[in-house]
Design a protein around this motif. Structure first.
Motif, PDB file in Angstrom:
ATOM      1  N   ASP A  89      -9.181 -40.643 -53.506  1.00 37.57           N
ATOM      2  CA  ASP A  89     -10.356 -41.240 -52.857  1.00 37.57           C
ATOM      3  C   ASP A  89     -10.172 -42.701 -52.487  1.00 37.57           C
ATOM      4  O   ASP A  89     -11.050 -43.519 -52.724  1.00 37.57           O
ATOM      5  CB  ASP A  89     -11.593 -41.131 -53.774  1.00 37.57           C
ATOM      6  N   ILE A  90      -9.016 -43.033 -51.951  1.00 35.81           N
ATOM      7  CA  ILE A  90      -8.800 -44.391 -51.471  1.00 35.81           C
ATOM      8  C   ILE A  90      -9.081 -44.388 -49.974  1.00 35.81           C
ATOM      9  O   ILE A  90      -8.375 -43.726 -49.213  1.00 35.81           O
ATOM     10  CB  ILE A  90      -7.356 -44.853 -51.754  1.00 35.81           C
ATOM     11  N   PRO A  91     -10.154 -45.071 -49.544  1.00 37.45           N
ATOM     12  CA  PRO A  91     -10.506 -45.007 -48.129  1.00 37.45           C
ATOM     13  C   PRO A  91      -9.448 -45.703 -47.276  1.00 37.45           C
ATOM     14  O   PRO A  91      -8.992 -46.791 -47.615  1.00 37.45           O
ATOM     15  CB  PRO A  91     -11.848 -45.740 -48.045  1.00 37.45           C
ATOM     16  N   THR A  92      -9.032 -45.061 -46.196  1.00 43.74           N
ATOM     17  CA  THR A  92      -8.078 -45.692 -45.292  1.00 43.74           C
ATOM     18  C   THR A  92      -8.771 -45.976 -43.960  1.00 43.74           C
ATOM     19  O   THR A  92      -9.327 -45.077 -43.345  1.00 43.74           O
ATOM     20  CB  THR A  92      -6.857 -44.783 -45.026  1.00 43.74           C
ATOM     21  N   ASP A  93      -8.742 -47.249 -43.554  1.00 47.01           N
ATOM     22  CA  ASP A  93      -9.259 -47.599 -42.230  1.00 47.01           C
ATOM     23  C   ASP A  93      -8.171 -47.276 -41.202  1.00 47.01           C
ATOM     24  O   ASP A  93      -7.104 -46.780 -41.556  1.00 47.01           O
ATOM     25  CB  ASP A  93      -9.663 -49.082 -42.202  1.00 47.01           C
TER      26      ASP A  93
END
Ligand code: FE
Ligand code: FE
Length: 204
Positions: A89-93
């Protein structure tokens, strides 16, 4: 599996026999995770981080540990980096998705927490932001980022000499050189620059 805050609490208070590993134990694991060259780089960052922590009055043991772990996820394949960003759950832009290598710092912090039982936030955030920088960096963030730039195994690149000269007299000025040179390098190569870098620069 406990929810994360409960797990962190349990680790901090050593409930349920939650583990902590010593520096030497983690060093062995890191040596087995990284190539010889990257391990030598890592130990160079440890050396520089300790000196900078002593110079600027930061917690030397925390600096040593953050430096040891800073690139622990660097040699994961691109596919593994992508997959772990999703699973953890590491958000990637857009920029992180395009330049997945940068996520090694975010993944490194998460791996430090999950695989090496690090709960200290000062250590974790210094790992998390060591590549891009971040707005209002802490002293520990700055020390790890600069140690990464100047460690003794680094060979010549633009700005290195200036950074080494400034490192022990003006931490912020040294970092401004490093971040600016990194941006120039990316621009020359037509690579995107992550906005956290501009935020870092503006707040130094
Ligand atoms: Fe790195
Ligand atoms: Fe590094």
């Amino acid at each position: 599996m406990l929810p994360r805050p409960a797990e962190d609490y349990a680790r901090r208070n050593n409930l349920y026999g939650v583990k902590t590993l010593s520096f030497e134990e983690i060093k062995k694991l890191i040596a087995s995770r990284l190539s010889d060259k990257r391990f030598a780089h890592t130990m160079g960052v440890v050396e520089s981080a300790v000196k900078l922590a002593e110079r600027y009055g930061a917690d030397v043991e925390k600096a040593r540990m953050a430096a040891l772990l800073h690139d622990c996820a660097k040699e994961y394949s691109e596919d593994k980096k992508r997959a772990l960003c999703e699973i953890w759950d590491i958000p990637t832009d857009d920029i992180l998705a395009k330049k997945i290598s940068i996520t090694h710092s975010l993944l490194g912090a998460e791996s430090a927490r999950r695989d090496f039982y690090i709960t200290d936030n000062e250590i974790l955030r210094a790992i998390r932001y060591h590549t891009t920088g971040f707005k209002d960096m802490t002293l520990m963030d700055k020390i790890i980022m600069l140690a990464d730039f100047i460690e003794p195994t680094r060979e010549y690149y633009d700005g290195l000499k200036e950074m080494r000269e400034l490192a022990f007299t003006d931490l912020n000025a040294a970092l401004r050189v490093g971040i600016t040179e990194t941006m120039r390098y990316n621009e020359r190569k037509g690579l995107p620059v992550h906005p956290w870098g501009y935020d870092a620069l503006a707040s130094l």
